[in-house]
Design a protein around this motif. Structure first.
Motif, short mmCIF file in Angstrom:
data_model
loop_
_atom_site.label_atom_id
_atom_site.label_comp_id
_atom_site.label_asym_id
_atom_site.label_seq_id
_atom_site.Cartn_x
_atom_site.Cartn_y
_atom_site.Cartn_z
N GLY A 156 0.78 -1.23 0.00
CA GLY A 156 0.00 0.00 0.00
C GLY A 156 0.81 1.29 0.00
O GLY A 156 0.31 2.33 0.41
N GLY A 157 2.07 1.24 -0.45
CA GLY A 157 2.87 2.46 -0.64
C GLY A 157 2.81 3.41 0.55
O GLY A 157 3.29 3.10 1.64
N GLY A 158 2.22 4.57 0.34
CA GLY A 158 2.16 5.60 1.37
C GLY A 158 1.53 5.10 2.66
O GLY A 158 1.94 5.51 3.76
N ALA A 159 0.55 4.22 2.53
CA ALA A 159 -0.08 3.68 3.74
C ALA A 159 0.95 2.90 4.56
O ALA A 159 1.02 3.01 5.79
N PHE A 160 1.77 2.12 3.85
CA PHE A 160 2.80 1.36 4.55
C PHE A 160 3.86 2.28 5.14
O PHE A 160 4.34 2.07 6.26
N VAL A 161 4.21 3.32 4.40
CA VAL A 161 5.21 4.27 4.89
C VAL A 161 4.75 4.90 6.21
O VAL A 161 5.51 5.00 7.17
N LEU A 162 3.47 5.29 6.25
CA LEU A 162 2.94 5.87 7.48
C LEU A 162 3.02 4.87 8.63
O LEU A 162 3.46 5.20 9.74
N LEU A 163 2.60 3.64 8.36
CA LEU A 163 2.62 2.62 9.39
C LEU A 163 4.05 2.34 9.86
O LEU A 163 4.33 2.20 11.06
N PHE A 164 4.96 2.29 8.90
CA PHE A 164 6.37 2.05 9.19
C PHE A 164 6.89 3.12 10.17
O PHE A 164 7.53 2.81 11.19
N LEU A 165 6.55 4.38 9.91
CA LEU A 165 7.01 5.46 10.79
C LEU A 165 6.37 5.34 12.18
O LEU A 165 7.02 5.57 13.21
N PHE A 166 5.12 4.94 12.20
CA PHE A 166 4.39 4.76 13.44
C PHE A 166 5.03 3.63 14.28
O PHE A 166 5.27 3.78 15.49
N LEU B 69 6.68 3.84 18.07
CA LEU B 69 6.12 3.13 19.22
C LEU B 69 6.91 1.90 19.62
O LEU B 69 6.87 1.47 20.76
N VAL B 70 7.60 1.30 18.66
CA VAL B 70 8.28 0.03 18.94
C VAL B 70 9.79 0.14 18.70
O VAL B 70 10.59 -0.19 19.57
N GLY B 71 10.17 0.60 17.52
CA GLY B 71 11.58 0.57 17.11
C GLY B 71 12.48 1.42 17.99
O GLY B 71 13.46 0.92 18.56
N ALA B 72 12.14 2.70 18.12
CA ALA B 72 13.01 3.59 18.89
C ALA B 72 13.06 3.20 20.37
O ALA B 72 14.16 3.14 20.95
N PRO B 73 11.93 2.90 21.02
CA PRO B 73 12.02 2.46 22.42
C PRO B 73 12.82 1.17 22.58
O PRO B 73 13.58 1.02 23.55
N ALA B 74 12.69 0.24 21.63
CA ALA B 74 13.45 -1.01 21.73
C ALA B 74 14.94 -0.75 21.58
O ALA B 74 15.77 -1.36 22.27
N LEU B 75 15.29 0.18 20.69
CA LEU B 75 16.70 0.56 20.53
C LEU B 75 17.26 1.06 21.86
O LEU B 75 18.35 0.66 22.30
N MET B 76 16.48 1.95 22.51
CA MET B 76 16.94 2.52 23.79
C MET B 76 17.09 1.42 24.83
O MET B 76 18.04 1.42 25.61
N ALA B 77 16.14 0.49 24.87
CA ALA B 77 16.19 -0.58 25.87
C ALA B 77 17.45 -1.41 25.69
O ALA B 77 18.16 -1.73 26.66
N GLU B 78 17.78 -1.77 24.43
CA GLU B 78 18.97 -2.59 24.21
C GLU B 78 20.24 -1.82 24.56
O GLU B 78 21.17 -2.35 25.17
N MET B 79 20.28 -0.55 24.16
CA MET B 79 21.48 0.25 24.46
C MET B 79 21.67 0.40 25.97
O MET B 79 22.79 0.32 26.48
N ALA B 80 20.55 0.62 26.69
CA ALA B 80 20.64 0.81 28.14
C ALA B 80 21.11 -0.48 28.81
O ALA B 80 21.95 -0.46 29.71
N VAL C 183 0.70 -4.95 8.81
CA VAL C 183 1.16 -4.58 10.15
C VAL C 183 2.27 -5.53 10.58
O VAL C 183 3.31 -5.11 11.12
N VAL C 184 2.06 -6.81 10.30
CA VAL C 184 3.08 -7.81 10.62
C VAL C 184 4.37 -7.50 9.88
O VAL C 184 5.47 -7.50 10.44
N ARG C 185 4.22 -7.18 8.58
CA ARG C 185 5.42 -6.93 7.78
C ARG C 185 6.14 -5.67 8.23
O ARG C 185 7.36 -5.60 8.22
N ALA C 186 5.37 -4.66 8.62
CA ALA C 186 6.00 -3.40 9.06
C ALA C 186 6.81 -3.64 10.33
O ALA C 186 7.94 -3.17 10.46
N THR C 187 6.24 -4.41 11.25
CA THR C 187 6.97 -4.67 12.50
C THR C 187 8.23 -5.49 12.21
O THR C 187 9.31 -5.18 12.71
#
Ligand code: PFF
Length: 453
Positions: free
Chosen positions: A45-55, A59-70, A222-226
């Motif tokens: 879904g192109g743009g729809a996927f891009v939006l989901l990817f950023l979301f 919510l998941v990627g950046a906090p998980a990065l911080m958790a692993e680094m910490a 959603v599965v693929r984006a995660t």
């Protein structure tokens, strides 16, 4: 093993924040951004996927990065001992062990694909690719990937390059090379981006790429984006724990994680735009797979003015992206061997690389006349499926549960605040690590097992 009771701590540190951020971004930016992201996005879904990817990143990627680094910085240890030192004599060390194992396995086939890229870069230097149409390039690809020994040779060369970087150490190997390769990669991407976006039809492709098409957007998106965010951020396999273990206490983890996340997302979007726009410009269907990287794109680049130089720039860029990711994978295994098995660094790096090279040989031979099979697929695809659909989400899930519930958000937040006293998203972060990440990743895992992919 005496080392097991008193695990050795990391004895090296990054020289600078820029160095740490570039090395981590280098690990994140790889084949996943340039090859996997564009085709997954186009299919979902192109743009729809891009939006989901950023979301999902927020919510998941950046906090998980911080958790692993910490977790890495707090324990200053390799993934196995990072878990084990906080919960001695528990099974949690297995979660780290899974990461080391995943790094080992992923590098074995990642290096095979990167080896093809090196072979293509050499062909581009010699001008062999320009002038071939898609059919001829398809043959070139089949001849290379199916050759009885060339893929093994290039796999060996790529592993040797990875060893050369990692053997130099954290600061004088990994960090130094990240500071050279990452800016070079961005420069090449910008050149390619400017070139492709100045083609008329290409702009339409870029617009198409960013336009949401909700009809193609399903639960499996959603599965693929995660899954894409996990793979792309190098999460769930101990890379960010290991890189975090070389961080000084004063370093601002939330800020560094935000830079890494932004760099990875930006490069995925730029690469997606370049790839899709180029396909559009030549009126070709949007499809992924090995064909995209090794057949369609060289066919298109070669037809543009300055095609030979562009093709070389493209493969050089992909090779650099792959190298900084491979370096991170080898470092995970090497850190484990140094700290847990008490090996000297160079020796650990070479020994790990030799074993990984060996495991890669069946993958290198898996596209040939007598392919090696595993679980009903060719060896390379089987390893990729098992690691990215199973081991990696399992690693991500256990890390989040460990940090959120076992080590605990309060001690983890103290670690985050050590270098970032005014960290404001603490509550969002805690909710993410305790609930959002476990629920999302468990869903992805269940969906993967049920074959939703
Ligand atoms: N993040 C890399 C990519 O997107 O290509 C792949 C990768 C590198 C995955 C390092 C895992 C890792 F530890």
């Amino acid at each position: 093993m005496a080392a097991a009771s008193a695990p050795q701590a990391a004895d090296e540190q990054w020289g600078s924040r820029v160095g740490f951020v570039l090395a981590s971004a280098g690990s994140a930016v790889g084949l996943g951004n340039i090859w996997r992201f564009p085709s997954v996005a186009a299919d979902n879904g192109g743009g729809a996927f891009v939006l989901l990817f950023l979301f999902v990143i927020l919510l998941v990627g950046a906090p998980a990065l911080m958790a692993e680094m910490a977790l890495g910085r707090h324990t200053r240890r390799n993934p196995v001992d990072a878990f084990a030192s906080l919960r001695p004599r528990s099974r949690w060390a297995l979660a780290g062990g899974l990461g080391v194992l995943a790094s080992f396995v992923i590098l074995s086939y990642y290096s095979v694909i990167a080896g093809w890229v090196l072979a293509y870069a050499l062909m581009a230097v010699r001008g062999d690719l320009v002038g071939q149409d898609a059919t001829a390039l398809g043959q070139t690809y089949a001849n290379l990937a199916g050759h009885p020994w060339r893929p093994v040779f290039w796999h060996a060369i790529f592993m040797a390059m990875t060893v050369a970087v990692v053997a130099g150490g954290v600061r004088r190997g990994i960090e130094r090379w990240a500071k050279i390769l990452m800016p070079a990669l961005v420069a090449l991407l910008v050149v390619l981006g400017v070139r492709t976006l100045t083609l008329d039809a290409a702009r339409e492709g870029a617009v198409w790429f960013f336009t949401p098409r909700w009809d193609l957007f399903t639960w499996s998106s959603v599965v693929r984006a995660t899954g894409q965010v996990f793979f792309s951020f190098s999460l769930g396999m101990g890379v960010m724990i290991t890189y975090g273990s070389y961080l000084g206490r004063a370093e601002d983890i939330p800020r560094s994680a935000a830079y890494v996340a932004a760099a990875d997302a930006a490069i995925a979007l730029l690469a997606g735009m370049i790839v899709i726009a180029t396909l559009f410009a030549f009126g070709l269907p949007v499809q992924g797979g090995p064909g995209l990287l090794f057949i369609t794109l060289p066919a298109l680049l070669g037809r543009m003015p300055l095609g030979a130089a562009l093709t070389l720039a493209f493969f050089a860029m992909v090779a650099m992206a792959a190298l900084t990711s491979a370096v991170a994978l080898l470092e995970v295994v090497a850190a484990f061997a140094v700290q847990r098995l008490g090996m000297a660094r160079r020796r650990a790096v070479v020994a790990a690389a030799v074993l990984i090279f060996g495991l890669g040989v069946p993958s290198a031979l898996s596209q040939g006349a007598r392919p090696v099979h595993l679980l009903g697929r060719d060896f390379l695809s089987a390893l990729d499926a098992v690691t990215s659909d199973l081991i990696l989400p399992l690693g991500g899930l256990s890390t989040a549960v460990f940090v959120g519930w076992v080590w605990g958000v309060e001690p983890a937040l103290r670690e985050l605040r050590a270098g970032s006293p005014r960290f404001r998203a603490a509550r969002v972060w805690a909710a993410s690590v305790r609930v959002v990440i476990p629920v999302t990743v468990a869903g992805v895992l269940a969906a993967g097992l049920a074959g939703v992919r």
